[in-house]
Structure formats: structure tokens, C-alpha cells
Design a protein around this motif. Structure first.
Motif, short mmCIF file in Angstrom:
data_model
loop_
_atom_site.label_atom_id
_atom_site.label_comp_id
_atom_site.label_asym_id
_atom_site.label_seq_id
_atom_site.Cartn_x
_atom_site.Cartn_y
_atom_site.Cartn_z
N UNK A 1 -8.53 8.45 -10.26
CA UNK A 1 -7.46 9.20 -9.61
C UNK A 1 -6.63 8.31 -8.70
N UNK A 2 -5.36 8.65 -8.63
CA UNK A 2 -4.44 8.00 -7.71
C UNK A 2 -4.40 8.79 -6.42
N UNK A 3 -4.26 8.10 -5.29
CA UNK A 3 -4.07 8.76 -4.00
C UNK A 3 -3.20 7.87 -3.13
N UNK A 4 -2.45 8.46 -2.21
CA UNK A 4 -1.66 7.63 -1.31
C UNK A 4 -2.56 6.84 -0.38
N UNK A 5 -2.08 5.69 0.07
CA UNK A 5 -2.79 4.91 1.09
C UNK A 5 -2.24 5.23 2.47
N UNK A 6 -1.03 5.81 2.49
CA UNK A 6 -0.35 6.17 3.73
C UNK A 6 0.20 7.58 3.58
N UNK A 7 0.04 8.41 4.61
CA UNK A 7 0.61 9.75 4.61
C UNK A 7 1.41 9.95 5.89
N UNK B 1 -4.22 6.06 5.71
CA UNK B 1 -5.15 7.16 5.47
C UNK B 1 -5.75 6.99 4.08
N UNK B 2 -7.02 6.55 4.01
CA UNK B 2 -7.62 6.30 2.70
C UNK B 2 -9.12 6.07 2.83
N UNK C 1 7.31 15.78 1.54
CA UNK C 1 7.81 15.06 0.37
C UNK C 1 8.38 13.70 0.73
N UNK C 2 8.16 13.23 1.97
CA UNK C 2 8.64 11.93 2.38
C UNK C 2 8.00 10.83 1.54
N UNK C 3 8.56 9.63 1.56
CA UNK C 3 8.13 8.57 0.63
C UNK C 3 6.67 8.18 0.78
N UNK C 4 6.11 8.26 1.98
CA UNK C 4 4.71 7.84 2.13
C UNK C 4 3.74 8.90 1.67
N UNK C 5 4.24 10.10 1.35
CA UNK C 5 3.34 11.15 0.91
C UNK C 5 3.59 11.56 -0.52
N UNK C 6 4.48 10.88 -1.20
CA UNK C 6 4.82 11.28 -2.56
C UNK C 6 3.63 11.15 -3.48
N UNK C 7 3.48 12.09 -4.41
CA UNK C 7 2.39 12.07 -5.39
C UNK C 7 2.90 11.49 -6.71
N UNK D 1 0.83 -1.20 0.00
CA UNK D 1 0.00 0.00 0.00
C UNK D 1 0.87 1.26 0.00
N UNK D 2 1.94 1.22 0.78
CA UNK D 2 2.81 2.38 0.90
C UNK D 2 3.49 2.70 -0.43
N UNK D 3 3.89 1.67 -1.14
CA UNK D 3 4.61 1.85 -2.40
C UNK D 3 3.69 2.23 -3.55
N UNK D 4 2.53 1.57 -3.64
CA UNK D 4 1.67 1.73 -4.81
C UNK D 4 0.54 2.74 -4.63
N UNK D 5 0.10 2.97 -3.41
CA UNK D 5 -1.07 3.80 -3.22
C UNK D 5 -2.32 3.10 -3.73
#
Length: 314
Positions: free
Chosen positions: A187-193, A204-205, A308-314, A133-137
Motif C-alpha cells: 500500500x501507498x501512504x503519504x509521508x507528510x500530512x 507522519x509515517x 486535499x492539499x498537496x501533502x495529503x493527496x492520495x 518524501x512529500x512528493x512520493x510518499x
């Protein structure tokens, strides 16, 4: 936080104790304000407004309270069914950092608003599930099918297709018009922030409100009868960010985890709950009898504002 003195102005009190409320929110993700007797939209809006810089009045997924631009009715959803855990608008390019609930009429049975701390979910997830989840969103697909979901005209507050396309493009949302006039957004969104104040990772999703494994059995059968195996044609669906399917078994694991971590309380008339929408998810238990909860939200956050950390990257 319990008010023991009659006649206290809730908005004035909250404004004077805003730092204390924020401190509790950072630790627990939610605060219950009880004993202030807030039951009308004006008093509720004033209280909510005293705890944020601005309230949001353009949310298309909820109907407004009568004559209240920044206070909403709760989600119109069958009383006998649960509303599954979600962080409000977490699948969108912007969302409220604060959400408020006010109890006008508590239900005779059930009707709790359970919450789950997304930090606890992140820690409890099996490492392989968390990393995926963290990598792919998550990729969310939504079809605004009149009668099955809110229509796109109400969601966007316009019947101008060009305006809808402009807004979607500005937010990085892909949109298409199907032959029958249905609007489809992807739309793409992160699964982790990472939480902007605490820096902690948070699961967070809105997976449960979109993944087809969470549909009631009869609803899923109806969707199959209407759309066959094409889940992207359902009103809502979700996959990993690269388009690969999220297994039903993963969703069931998550639902069990949320149920284990959930915290509940019994609503009383006049209660107001403040939540940090970026720390805790919320839901709604089934209920019997009349129930009325008002909703407000404020201090909107955009995905671009996150670290801009890895879990919040867009």
C-alpha cells in the motif's frame, strides 16, 4: 496536568476539562495526567472514553486486556530493545487521532515512552529529503509470516481469505497470497500530512517500523539468510511511493533527528498520557524489571477525510 485532590473521578474530571486538554494537545501534541490513580482497565477505558467520541476495539496488531474490548496490552516486544518512533497505523488507510497510555507498573529501569513532534521533524528535515518524501510518499510491503510477525488471521480477525480480500480492496490495499499461504499486502501512504485541526504540515509515517535499515543487526542477518536480497519478502519493508529504494543513509539521518528532538518523562503508577497521534510519534525505551502499560485509541480518521492539499493527496 496534576491532580492534587484525593478521590477525584478521573473520567468525570476529564470530561469536564476536555476543551482544556484539547487546547494543550494542539500546542504540545501530548498531555500527562498524573495523580488520578488510574490503574485498572475499566477506569482507564472510562477516562479515555470521556476524551473522544468513540474508542476503537478492532485493532489487530495489539492483544486485548482480559475482558476489555477497547483496552489493549502494549506491544509484546523484547524488553532489551527499543520500539522505534512511529505514528500509530499511519501506514494504513485509517488511524486513531487519539491514543492513550496508562501505567499500571512502571519499570525499575528505563521503559520511557518518548515522543517527537512531527511538525518539528518536518521543519528540521533537509529540503531535498523533505521534498522527496512529500512528493512520493511511502510504499509499505508487509508479509504476515507466522512466527515472524502477527498472523493475518489475528490481524484481520477472520480466517476467511475472501473477507480479507474484500477489506483490502475496500481500503485500496493490494493483497496477494503467496504459495505457502502467507498474505502479502502492498500500500501507498503519504509521508507528510496536514493536520486537520491546525493545518500544519506533519512528518507522519511508520518508516522506522518497516524500513530494513532499522532492523537489529542479528535480525537483519537472519532476514538475509531466509530471504536473500529480496527485501520485499521480509515481514516488513518500505520504499518511496514510486518503488525506488529509500537509502539507508536517509533513514539514519532521520533517526538521528528524532533522537535529538525526543522528549521523555519517567512513568509513575497511575499515570495516563493522551497523545494526538497525528501530531506526535511515540516509541519505547529498553527497560529492566516488570513493566505494564495499557493502551487505548479512538476517534479514527481515514485518509480520505484529510485536506486535499498537496501533502495529503492520495
Amino acid at each position: 496536568m496534576q491532580c492534587e485532590t484525593a478521590g477525584v473521578d478521573a473520567a468525570v474530571w476529564a470530561g469536564g476539562h476536555r476543551a482544556a486538554v484539547e487546547s494543550v494537545l494542539a500546542r504540545h501534541g501530548a498531555v500527562l495526567l498524573r495523580g488520578f490513580g488510574v490503574t485498572g482497565p475499566d477506569a482507564f477505558e472510562a477516562l479515555a472514553g470521556s476524551l473522544v467520541s468513540s474508542l476503537y476495539g478492532d485493532y489487530g496488531d495489539l492483544p486485548h486486556e482480559k475482558d476489555a474490548d477497547r483496552v489493549y496490552k502494549s506491544t509484546p516486544y523484547p524488553a532489551e530493545q527499543s520500539i522505534l518512533f512511529h505514528h500509530e497505523s499511519s501506514h494504513m488507510p485509517q488511524w486513531p487521532s487519539r491514543q492513550f497510555f496508562c501505567c499500571v507498573t512502571p519499570s525499575a529501569e528505563g521503559g520511557a515512552t518518548p515522543i517527537v513532534d512531527g511538525r518539528e521533524v518536518y521543519v528540521a528535515l533537509p529540503e531535498d529529503v523533505r521534498e522527496r518524501f512529500e512528493t512520493l510518499g511511502i510504499r509499505y510491503v508487509r508479509n504476515f509470516i507466522e512466527g515472524l510477525d502477527v498472523g493475518w488471521q489475528r490481524m484481520f480477525g477472520t480466517d476467511d481469505r475472501a473477507e480479507v480480500e474484500r477489506r483490502c480492496a475496500a481500503q485500496g490495499v493490494s493483497c496477494a497470497w503467496l504459495p505457502d499461504g502467507t498474505l502479502r499486502t502492498t500500500q501507498w501512504a503519504p509521508a507528510v500530512i496536514r493536520h486537520p485541526r491546525t493545518g500544519e504540515p506533519v512528518f507522519f509515517n511508520q518508516l522506522f517500523l518497516h524500513h530494513t535499515a532499522c532492523l537489529e543487526k542479528d535480525v537483519r542477518e537472519l532476514m538475509v539468510s531466509l530471504f536473500g536480497d529480496d527485501e520485499a519478502a521480509y515481514p516488513r519493508s518500505a520504499a518511496y511511493g514510486d518503488g525506488s529504494p529509500i537509502p539507508d543513509s536517509t533513514v539514519e539521518l532521520l533517526r538521528g533527528l528524532y533522537d535529538d528532538l525526543a522528549r521523555r518523562f519517567t512513568w509513575q503508577r497511575g499515570d495516563v498520557v493522551v497523545i494526538d497521534n497525528m501530531l506526535v510519534s511515540h516509541g519505547r525505551d529498553p527497560f529492566a524489571g516488570e513493566r505494564k502499560i495499557m493502551v487505548a485509541m479512538g476517534d479514527m480518521v481515514t485518509r480520505r477525510e484529510l485536506s486535499d492539499g498537496p501533502v495529503a493527496a492520495v
